[in-house]
Motif scaffolding. Structure first.
Motif, PDB file in Angstrom:
ATOM      1  N   LEU A   1      17.576  -5.936  20.862  1.00 23.95           N
ATOM      2  CA  LEU A   1      16.383  -6.784  20.855  1.00 23.95           C
ATOM      3  C   LEU A   1      16.775  -8.255  20.746  1.00 23.95           C
ATOM      4  O   LEU A   1      16.237  -9.114  21.469  1.00 23.95           O
ATOM      5  CB  LEU A   1      15.470  -6.380  19.694  1.00 23.95           C
ATOM      6  N   ARG A   2      17.734  -8.550  19.861  1.00 22.23           N
ATOM      7  CA  ARG A   2      18.200  -9.928  19.707  1.00 22.23           C
ATOM      8  C   ARG A   2      18.866 -10.430  20.997  1.00 22.23           C
ATOM      9  O   ARG A   2      18.635 -11.561  21.433  1.00 22.23           O
ATOM     10  CB  ARG A   2      19.189 -10.021  18.553  1.00 22.23           C
ATOM     11  N   THR A   3      19.656  -9.577  21.623  1.00 22.64           N
ATOM     12  CA  THR A   3      20.342  -9.962  22.859  1.00 22.64           C
ATOM     13  C   THR A   3      19.355 -10.228  23.983  1.00 22.64           C
ATOM     14  O   THR A   3      19.516 -11.167  24.771  1.00 22.64           O
ATOM     15  CB  THR A   3      21.335  -8.863  23.281  1.00 22.64           C
ATOM     16  N   MET A   4      18.318  -9.393  24.086  1.00 23.26           N
ATOM     17  CA  MET A   4      17.299  -9.601  25.117  1.00 23.26           C
ATOM     18  C   MET A   4      16.667 -10.984  24.977  1.00 23.26           C
ATOM     19  O   MET A   4      16.428 -11.677  25.979  1.00 23.26           O
ATOM     20  CB  MET A   4      16.213  -8.527  25.011  1.00 23.26           C
ATOM     21  N   ARG A   5      16.415 -11.395  23.761  1.00 18.72           N
ATOM     22  CA  ARG A   5      15.786 -12.697  23.543  1.00 18.72           C
ATOM     23  C   ARG A   5      16.738 -13.838  23.899  1.00 18.72           C
ATOM     24  O   ARG A   5      16.318 -14.856  24.468  1.00 18.72           O
ATOM     25  CB  ARG A   5      15.309 -12.798  22.095  1.00 18.72           C
ATOM     26  N   ILE A   6      18.012 -13.683  23.591  1.00 14.15           N
ATOM     27  CA  ILE A   6      18.994 -14.711  23.942  1.00 14.15           C
ATOM     28  C   ILE A   6      19.117 -14.833  25.457  1.00 14.15           C
ATOM     29  O   ILE A   6      19.140 -15.940  26.011  1.00 14.15           O
ATOM     30  CB  ILE A   6      20.367 -14.375  23.314  1.00 14.15           C
ATOM     31  N   ILE A   7      19.186 -13.692  26.142  1.00 16.52           N
ATOM     32  CA  ILE A   7      19.289 -13.701  27.600  1.00 16.52           C
ATOM     33  C   ILE A   7      18.025 -14.276  28.226  1.00 16.52           C
ATOM     34  O   ILE A   7      18.079 -15.005  29.222  1.00 16.52           O
ATOM     35  CB  ILE A   7      19.559 -12.284  28.133  1.00 16.52           C
ATOM     36  N   LEU A   8      16.868 -13.969  27.657  1.00 15.25           N
ATOM     37  CA  LEU A   8      15.599 -14.509  28.149  1.00 15.25           C
ATOM     38  C   LEU A   8      15.610 -16.026  28.097  1.00 15.25           C
ATOM     39  O   LEU A   8      15.220 -16.704  29.065  1.00 15.25           O
ATOM     40  CB  LEU A   8      14.445 -13.950  27.317  1.00 15.25           C
ATOM     41  N   LEU A   9      16.074 -16.594  27.000  1.00 15.77           N
ATOM     42  CA  LEU A   9      16.162 -18.048  26.867  1.00 15.77           C
ATOM     43  C   LEU A   9      17.145 -18.626  27.883  1.00 15.77           C
ATOM     44  O   LEU A   9      16.858 -19.644  28.534  1.00 15.77           O
ATOM     45  CB  LEU A   9      16.597 -18.412  25.448  1.00 15.77           C
TER      46      LEU A   9
ATOM     47  N   VAL B   1      -1.590 -16.370  20.789  1.00 17.45           N
ATOM     48  CA  VAL B   1      -1.677 -14.959  21.185  1.00 17.45           C
ATOM     49  C   VAL B   1      -0.299 -14.318  21.181  1.00 17.45           C
ATOM     50  O   VAL B   1      -0.119 -13.173  20.753  1.00 17.45           O
ATOM     51  CB  VAL B   1      -2.327 -14.814  22.578  1.00 17.45           C
ATOM     52  N   GLY B   2       0.702 -15.072  21.624  1.00 20.95           N
ATOM     53  CA  GLY B   2       2.062 -14.556  21.614  1.00 20.95           C
ATOM     54  C   GLY B   2       2.550 -14.258  20.212  1.00 20.95           C
ATOM     55  O   GLY B   2       3.197 -13.233  19.964  1.00 20.95           O
ATOM     56  N   LEU B   3       2.243 -15.144  19.293  1.00 23.80           N
ATOM     57  CA  LEU B   3       2.638 -14.915  17.904  1.00 23.80           C
ATOM     58  C   LEU B   3       1.906 -13.720  17.300  1.00 23.80           C
ATOM     59  O   LEU B   3       2.477 -12.939  16.532  1.00 23.80           O
ATOM     60  CB  LEU B   3       2.348 -16.179  17.073  1.00 23.80           C
ATOM     61  N   TYR B   4       0.631 -13.567  17.673  1.00 24.02           N
ATOM     62  CA  TYR B   4      -0.118 -12.396  17.209  1.00 24.02           C
ATOM     63  C   TYR B   4       0.492 -11.110  17.753  1.00 24.02           C
ATOM     64  O   TYR B   4       0.660 -10.120  17.039  1.00 24.02           O
ATOM     65  CB  TYR B   4      -1.580 -12.519  17.651  1.00 24.02           C
ATOM     66  N   ALA B   5       0.848 -11.123  19.033  1.00 23.97           N
ATOM     67  CA  ALA B   5       1.433  -9.935  19.656  1.00 23.97           C
ATOM     68  C   ALA B   5       2.776  -9.586  19.056  1.00 23.97           C
ATOM     69  O   ALA B   5       3.180  -8.416  19.028  1.00 23.97           O
ATOM     70  CB  ALA B   5       1.573 -10.161  21.163  1.00 23.97           C
ATOM     71  N   ALA B   6       3.491 -10.588  18.555  1.00 25.07           N
ATOM     72  CA  ALA B   6       4.821 -10.346  17.998  1.00 25.07           C
ATOM     73  C   ALA B   6       4.776  -9.397  16.805  1.00 25.07           C
ATOM     74  O   ALA B   6       5.784  -8.756  16.480  1.00 25.07           O
ATOM     75  CB  ALA B   6       5.451 -11.669  17.585  1.00 25.07           C
ATOM     76  N   ARG B   7       3.632  -9.285  16.168  1.00 27.65           N
ATOM     77  CA  ARG B   7       3.525  -8.373  15.013  1.00 27.65           C
ATOM     78  C   ARG B   7       3.690  -6.922  15.431  1.00 27.65           C
ATOM     79  O   ARG B   7       4.000  -6.057  14.610  1.00 27.65           O
ATOM     80  CB  ARG B   7       2.167  -8.545  14.331  1.00 27.65           C
ATOM     81  N   ARG B   8       3.495  -6.626  16.718  1.00 25.48           N
ATOM     82  CA  ARG B   8       3.620  -5.257  17.211  1.00 25.48           C
ATOM     83  C   ARG B   8       5.035  -4.934  17.704  1.00 25.48           C
ATOM     84  O   ARG B   8       5.295  -3.800  18.096  1.00 25.48           O
ATOM     85  CB  ARG B   8       2.631  -5.023  18.365  1.00 25.48           C
ATOM     86  N   VAL B   9       5.891  -5.933  17.737  1.00 24.23           N
ATOM     87  CA  VAL B   9       7.236  -5.726  18.276  1.00 24.23           C
ATOM     88  C   VAL B   9       8.207  -5.394  17.149  1.00 24.23           C
ATOM     89  O   VAL B   9       8.555  -6.255  16.335  1.00 24.23           O
ATOM     90  CB  VAL B   9       7.715  -6.977  19.050  1.00 24.23           C
ATOM     91  N   HIS B  10       8.625  -4.139  17.104  1.00 24.49           N
ATOM     92  CA  HIS B  10       9.583  -3.691  16.090  1.00 24.49           C
ATOM     93  C   HIS B  10      10.852  -3.132  16.718  1.00 24.49           C
ATOM     94  O   HIS B  10      11.891  -3.071  16.052  1.00 24.49           O
ATOM     95  CB  HIS B  10       8.943  -2.621  15.208  1.00 24.49           C
ATOM     96  N   THR B  11      10.786  -2.694  17.962  1.00 18.42           N
ATOM     97  CA  THR B  11      11.933  -2.100  18.638  1.00 18.42           C
ATOM     98  C   THR B  11      12.066  -2.697  20.029  1.00 18.42           C
ATOM     99  O   THR B  11      11.150  -3.379  20.520  1.00 18.42           O
ATOM    100  CB  THR B  11      11.772  -0.571  18.775  1.00 18.42           C
ATOM    101  N   SER B  12      13.185  -2.406  20.692  1.00 18.85           N
ATOM    102  CA  SER B  12      13.379  -2.887  22.057  1.00 18.85           C
ATOM    103  C   SER B  12      12.358  -2.275  23.002  1.00 18.85           C
ATOM    104  O   SER B  12      11.925  -2.918  23.973  1.00 18.85           O
ATOM    105  CB  SER B  12      14.800  -2.555  22.529  1.00 18.85           C
ATOM    106  N   ARG B  13      11.924  -1.041  22.754  1.00 20.10           N
ATOM    107  CA  ARG B  13      10.916  -0.410  23.599  1.00 20.10           C
ATOM    108  C   ARG B  13       9.570  -1.120  23.451  1.00 20.10           C
ATOM    109  O   ARG B  13       8.824  -1.267  24.432  1.00 20.10           O
ATOM    110  CB  ARG B  13      10.781   1.079  23.248  1.00 20.10           C
ATOM    111  N   ASP B  14       9.237  -1.571  22.253  1.00 17.40           N
ATOM    112  CA  ASP B  14       8.029  -2.377  22.065  1.00 17.40           C
ATOM    113  C   ASP B  14       8.125  -3.666  22.877  1.00 17.40           C
ATOM    114  O   ASP B  14       7.153  -4.114  23.496  1.00 17.40           O
ATOM    115  CB  ASP B  14       7.844  -2.728  20.586  1.00 17.40           C
ATOM    116  N   PHE B  15       9.307  -4.275  22.867  1.00 19.09           N
ATOM    117  CA  PHE B  15       9.513  -5.561  23.528  1.00 19.09           C
ATOM    118  C   PHE B  15       9.452  -5.422  25.045  1.00 19.09           C
ATOM    119  O   PHE B  15       8.939  -6.300  25.741  1.00 19.09           O
ATOM    120  CB  PHE B  15      10.883  -6.117  23.114  1.00 19.09           C
ATOM    121  N   VAL B  16       9.954  -4.292  25.576  1.00 17.79           N
ATOM    122  CA  VAL B  16      10.083  -4.132  27.023  1.00 17.79           C
ATOM    123  C   VAL B  16       8.854  -3.488  27.643  1.00 17.79           C
ATOM    124  O   VAL B  16       8.349  -3.953  28.669  1.00 17.79           O
ATOM    125  CB  VAL B  16      11.342  -3.295  27.362  1.00 17.79           C
TER     126      VAL B  16
END
Length: 476
Positions: free
Chosen positions: A363-371, A16-31
């Motif tokens: 967006l890339r930084t958010m993912r690094i900080i999340l990890l 489901v997470g991988l499916y949802a990732a198709r909708r993430v194009h910007t930081s606003r989508d991610f947040v």
């Protein structure tokens, strides 16, 4: 057999997470999922805000020991928090179109307030997320019959949660919350009907709980020594969890202001109703096998429900229960990992370290900080000795004494200014920390004293002549 069903469920979650990732194009989508979530999904994700390890394992364990008086913070305070947030905070915050709750403190006050509040809010998540990780380790240990140690289970659990949250962000959280809420509701209702029958019927469970004094909510006596701790426990989550990034994200992810309000209120009402089922099940266990569960309560009360399900239900019920438990834990863990990571990137790195970042860099930084935050939480969980319930309850004290008053007064009192906000923060945090260190055993809860001092600081600081004439006025 049970562990294989759990493994399949985890693989489904990652899918489901991988499916949802198709909708993430910007930081606003991610947040905030592009601010596109409909009412059913908003309701589900608000419900999932609190329905985690502490609800299924922590609250039920505390209830069988202390009764309703011991769980006033959660679910009573927690559900009221969502309702209050929906009615009084969601409309104003939604209109501001912000990315994080930290952005509010910058827009209403200044960068200094933003930085302090962002750090306080982020620190409050450490114990909360750690509680979910501890619970994941417990679940894997139980369903594997001890083959997987709690420590290894923690590593597996947080790895799965990170896998789908890293790629899908809030879209993954929201879609999985909708699926997981359905699993939780169906499973708990089914199990309650089955276990209630074994305990002599739901009516008998309630009668026995009443006779044992477990349904006594309000404190005995009329003195301050009885009521002050009760009030302190109630407001800790009721008000302290309002200025939280994950609550803010769920509200502002809605398609419209009306959906934000309705979703928050409906989610709070549903949470209040379903939080009583684990308490019902835990007390029913003491009627089904008083000796075994009486000893277990004294030894490890968090194991009451898992032991009840494993020893007194068929495999299909076990699958439903542990599926619901995993749903509850992962839905809370994913959002509470995402929230502080987003705040650190948006409110600290972006403005105080790296300066302007492109949306792709952000967006890339958010993912690094999340990890990175996930690894820190895992370390904290592996080394913590607190119970799940108390880890969660303690998480909101810092935001209660430091962040709630500047948020509430900033929205509803036009005279609130930078000076008032800073004095509120200093007096609130300072008095709370001093009481925790010097007089933690007094009947005055340190967090309640901190809240009162925070209010005093806001009133005093905003009423005195301003040293900084550029202090901002309310954006409403």
């Amino acid at each position: 057999m049970l562990i294989w069903f759990v493994a399949l469920y985890l693989l489904f979650s990652v899918g489901v997470g991988l499916y949802a990732a198709r909708r993430v194009h910007t930081s606003r989508d991610f947040v905030v999922a592009g601010r596109n979530l409909p009412l059913p999904v908003v309701t589900a994700t608000v419900f999932a805000t609190w329905f985690g390890a502490e609800t299924v394992l922590g609250i039920s364990a505390t209830f069988v020991q202390e009764g309703l008086g011991g769980v006033v913070a959660d679910p009573f305070g927690a559900s009221l928090c969502l309702i209050i947030a929906g009615l009084f905070f969601a409309p104003l915050l939604y209109r501001m179109n912000l990315l994080t709750i930290g952005d509010y403190y910058r827009a209403r006050y200044n960068r200094a307030v933003e930085l302090i509040m962002s750090v306080c809010i982020m620190l409050s998540y450490l114990g909360w997320v750690a509680a979910q990780v501890v619970a994941l380790g417990l679940v894997f240990n139980v369903v594997s019959n001890g083959v997987v140690t709690p420590q290894v289970g923690m590593v597996i659990g947080i790895s799965v949660v990170l896998a789908y949250t890293l790629v899908g962000g809030m879209w993954s959280v929201a879609l999985l919350d909708f699926v997981q809420m359905t699993v939780i509701m169906v499973a708990l209702l089914l199990i309650a009907a089955l276990i209630g029958g074994d305990a002599g019927g739901a009516g008998n469970v309630v009668i026995q709980a009443q006779a044992a004094g477990k349904l006594q909510l309000f404190p005995q006596g009329s003195g301050m020594e009885a009521w002050i701790p009760f009030i302190g426990a109630a407001v800790t989550m009721m008000l302290g969890s309002i200025p939280q990034q994950d609550v803010f994200q769920r509200i502002t992810s809605a398609k419209s202001e009306k959906i934000a309000v309705r979703g928050a209120v409906l989610g709070g009402v549903l949470y209040f109703a379903f939080a009583f089922i684990p308490m019902f099940l835990a007390f029913a266990a003491t009627l089904i096998d008083p000796q075994f569960f009486g000893e277990l309560i004294e030894r490890d009360s968090q194991m009451v429900l898992p032991s009840l399900i494993l020893n007194h239900t068929p495999l299909i019920v076990q699958i439903f229960f542990f599926g619901a438990l995993l749903s509850a834990i992962m839905s809370t863990a994913s959002a509470t990992l995402l929230a502080p990571s987003v705040m650190f990137t948006e409110n600290i790195l972006k403005h105080f370290a790296f300066g302007d970042m492109s949306d792709k860099q952000m967006l890339r930084t958010m993912r690094i900080i999340l990890l990175t935050f996930g690894i820190l939480v895992l370390w904290f969980a592996l080394n913590s000795e607190s119970s799940i319930f108390h880890m969660v309850e303690n998480a909101y004290k810092v935001t209660l004494v430091g962040a709630f008053v500047p948020l509430a007064f900033g929205l509803y009192w036009r005279r609130a200014n930078n000076q008032g906000a800073m004095l509120s923060i200093v007096l609130g945090l300072g008095s709370w920390l001093l009481m925790e260190l010097l007089t933690p055993q007094t009947y005055w809860p340190p967090q309640l004293v901190g809240l009162l001092m925070s209010v005093a600081g806001m009133l005093l600081g905003s009423s005195l002549p301003e040293f900084n004439k550029s202090a901002r006025r309310a954006p409403v």
